[in-house]
Design an enzyme around this catalytic site. Structure first.
Site, PDB file in Angstrom:
ATOM      1  N   ALA A 393       0.816  -1.377  -0.022  1.00 39.20           N
ATOM      2  CA  ALA A 393      -0.034  -0.116  -0.055  1.00 39.20           C
ATOM      3  C   ALA A 393       0.972   1.416   0.014  1.00 39.20           C
ATOM      4  O   ALA A 393       1.912   1.404   0.791  1.00 39.20           O
ATOM      5  CB  ALA A 393      -0.989  -0.160   1.430  1.00 39.20           C
ATOM      6  N   CYS A 394       0.751   1.887  -0.817  1.00 43.56           N
ATOM      7  CA  CYS A 394       1.316   3.493  -0.964  1.00 43.56           C
ATOM      8  C   CYS A 394       0.387   4.528  -0.949  1.00 43.56           C
ATOM      9  O   CYS A 394      -0.936   4.089  -0.953  1.00 43.56           O
ATOM     10  CB  CYS A 394       2.356   3.526  -2.256  1.00 43.56           C
ATOM     11  SG  CYS A 394       1.718   3.446  -3.670  1.00 43.56           S
ATOM     12  N   ASP A 395       0.718   5.580  -1.285  1.00 41.15           N
ATOM     13  CA  ASP A 395      -0.012   7.006  -1.308  1.00 41.15           C
ATOM     14  C   ASP A 395      -1.036   6.683  -2.506  1.00 41.15           C
ATOM     15  O   ASP A 395      -2.524   7.262  -2.222  1.00 41.15           O
ATOM     16  CB  ASP A 395       0.773   8.308  -1.486  1.00 41.15           C
ATOM     17  CG  ASP A 395      -0.141   9.427  -0.911  1.00 41.15           C
ATOM     18  OD1 ASP A 395      -1.306   9.014  -0.307  1.00 41.15           O
ATOM     19  OD2 ASP A 395       0.578  10.621  -0.981  1.00 41.15           O
ATOM     20  N   ILE A 427      -3.396   3.320   0.125  1.00 45.26           N
ATOM     21  CA  ILE A 427      -3.956   3.136   1.454  1.00 45.26           C
ATOM     22  C   ILE A 427      -5.367   3.347   1.677  1.00 45.26           C
ATOM     23  O   ILE A 427      -6.158   2.918   2.338  1.00 45.26           O
ATOM     24  CB  ILE A 427      -2.994   3.988   2.207  1.00 45.26           C
ATOM     25  CG1 ILE A 427      -1.670   3.469   2.187  1.00 45.26           C
ATOM     26  CG2 ILE A 427      -3.477   4.102   3.630  1.00 45.26           C
ATOM     27  CD1 ILE A 427      -0.735   4.384   3.210  1.00 45.26           C
TER      28      ILE A 427
END
Length: 601
Positions: A393-395, A427
């Site tokens: 999960a990233c921005d 996210i």
């Protein structure tokens, strides 16, 4: 390695800002393709485009004024309340779109989530009270009526407010550009990028304003403020020449990914490693933006990801040299500043984040006696027993997280783990569920923990290079093999009673490599044993390769004959099922070596 069932904690100010920024960019990012499509149609088929076509150019205005805002509102509503929220959000957005003199991106970013929130609260109040058989009537009419009410509210309240606000911001941006002060924005943009607010700034603020500006002037410099790859490539080039240790060695690959792949996050750890380099990023960003403004250039639409290829594809005719000049100036300035900082650095160069993590893990292992005991191995994998899915999960849910997921997916595949999918997402789209392992960057761990408190969480410094990936694979693999290994141990208990009695059960014809494994403080012993065994084979004219490996470096195959001490044997069986194992009391001089050498090919 931190792998814990986390408990929600109070949000920090940075986390709240990141969360707001993620909500804004989360509505834009899934629709970047639509923005690019509009930009390409505009650049190619408008009256001043490469191939003017009046018929095709009719799409430009409807796409800008209706399609993109509706898509943004739809995604915004879906983020709040799945499909019902998406539909109500899109209907509500029509109220701010109709009659507007400016593209209603900001209005759509307000009405979409508002529509999703309203229908969610409405359902919480009334959905459970609906009698059986009337669900479809309730669902359709509640959404339709609420959407209509919100659309009317948008026409008379939100539309005028957003229009006034958009006009004010547009005039403000034009004024800042006219006095050549826009470059100062990079003083805030570059540090914010390093804190993983790049998507929030770029897609949540600059892209909507840039689209509005491009719709009237045909291009906008705002698209380049955050996506300019110049500052990043300058810093990485400085590491290639003046860096030290693994940072210098990894910089060339990172530079290619950053400049041509557009994954800016890859250079963030290099800056975090030496915080003074933020000055290089700021200097590059300011000089690049100043050059773009001075040359009166910009691009047609958002360049996402921030690759030089994407930027050139969005560049209007006649502006290519100006765009390349701005990127080059940013790269040169950031390179010079970064070079000065790196040359003045007196450290030994062993400060790479990934390397530091590897060193920490190694020291942790050595403090426990080198290779962990079988009991330690069993405890370390307990939390992995219920894992059914791994999500990076990233921005934005793209770019670096996609590459990290690809790296781990490849490791999982090679380890023979077939029933645990590895995917990536933003996210904001994480869902709290059991059996989930979430991997995030350190800066984003707090937000991920709040979003999925019941999941297992692991944070890494760099998605593209982390020693924790190997540990994840080992633990997942061990979970799959503990039961079979224990069963196998029970089944063959009687046949293994005699000391070193397994040497005559080895399939020597299949062996292509002999391996000695590190154990406890016997790294020196295993190294010496490897050398002595090589000499034995050489004297007998045998050419089977002999290696000294760590337990994590083995390939699970019967082609490997592994020689270990009895203390290491059980731990080895927990992790591997195919390798052929011989345990000996003395690694340096076992009575079984003559038999093994004789039977090797």
């Amino acid at each position: 390695m931190e792998a814990t069932k986390t408990v929600p904690k109070k949000s920090s100010l940075k986390t709240k800002i990141q969360k707001l920024g993620t909500s804004l960019s989360g509505m834009i990012m899934p629709n970047i393709a639509a923005v690019i499509a509009w930009g390409l149609v505009t650049a190619i088929f408008m009256a001043q485009g490469w191939f003017p076509n009046a018929q095709i150019a009719k799409m430009i205005s409807p796409m800008l004024n209706y399609l993109i805002p509706l898509l943004i509102a739809y995604v915004g509503g879906r983020m709040v309340y799945e499909e019902r929220g998406a539909v109500v959000g899109a209907v509500a957005a029509m109220g701010v779109i109709v009659g507007s003199s400016v593209p209603m991106f900001i209005g759509a970013m307000i009405m979409g989530p508002l529509g999703g929130w309203c229908i969610k609260k409405f359902d919480q109040l009334f959905q459970e009270k609906i009698k059986s058989g009337f669900e479809m009537i309730y669902n359709n009419f509640s959404s339709g009526i609420l959407g209509m009410v919100l659309a009317i509210f948008g026409v008379f309240v939100v539309n005028p407010l957003v229009t006034a606000g958009s006009n004010f911001m547009s005039r403000g941006v034009d004024w800042i550009i006219s006095i050549h002060m826009l470059p100062l924005a990079n003083i805030f943009i570059e540090p914010a990028k390093i804190l993983f607010l790049n998507n929030a700034i770029g897609n949540g603020i600059l892209v909507p304003l840039g689209i509005q500006q491009a719709s009237t002037s045909g291009k906008s410099v705002l698209f380049l403020l955050e996506s300019n790859p110049g500052p990043g490539i300058g810093i990485l080039l400085a590491f290639m020449i003046f860096g030290k240790g693994t940072a210098k060695a990894s910089a060339p690959g990172a530079a290619i990914i950053q400049f041509f792949g557009g994954i800016h996050e890859i250079y963030f750890p290099y800056v975090l490693m030496k915080p003074a380099l933020i000055l290089a990023a700021i200097a590059g960003g300011v000089s690049g933006t100043f050059t773009f403004s001075l040359l009166n250039t910009g691009i047609k639409a958002a360049a996402s990801p921030g690759s030089i290829i994407a930027i050139l594809l969005m560049t209007p005719k006649g502006n290519y040299l100006r765009i390349l000049t701005g990127v080059a100036v940013a790269a040169i300035v950031s390179f010079i500043v970064a070079a000065i900082i790196l040359k003045a650095d007196k450290s030994d160069g062993e400060t790479d984040l990934a390397e530091k993590q590897a060193q920490m893990d190694q020291m942790k292992s050595e403090s426990k006696g080198g290779m962990p005991s079988a009991e330690d191995a069993e405890r370390s994998v307990q939390d992995y027993a219920d894992i059914k899915k791994v999500i990076f999960a990233c921005d934005a849910g793209m770019g670096s997280s996609a590459m990290g997921a690809s790296l781990l997916r490849d490791k999982v595949k090679k380890a023979g783990i077939k029933d645990i999918p590895v995917t990536n997402t933003a996210i904001s789209r994480l869902k709290d569920e059991q059996g989930l392992l979430v991997i995030t960057q350190d800066e984003l761990a707090d937000r991920a923990s709040q979003k999925t408190p019941n999941a297992m969480h692991i944070s890494v410094g760099n998605f593209l290079s982390s020693p924790k990936y190997d540990e994840v694979v080992i633990n997942l693999k061990t979970v799959k093999q503990i039961a079979p290994a224990e069963s196998q141990a029970e089944t063959h208990a009687e046949s293994n009673k005699e000391a070193d009695g397994k040497i005559d059960t080895i399939d020597y014809a299949a062996v292509k490599e002999v391996d000695f494994i590190h154990h406890d403080q016997r790294v020196g012993s295993s190294t010496m044993a490897t050398s002595l065994f090589k000499d034995r084979l050489k004297k007998e004219g045998k050419k089977t390769p002999v290696k000294n490996l760590g337990i994590d470096e083995l390939e699970d195959s019967k082609l490997h004959l592994v020689i270990v001490t009895p203390e290491a044997e059980k731990n080895l069986k927990l992790r591997y099922t195919e390798v052929q194992i011989v345990s000996v009391e003395d690694l340096l001089n076992s009575k079984d070596y003559d038999y093994i050498v004789e039977h090797l090919a």
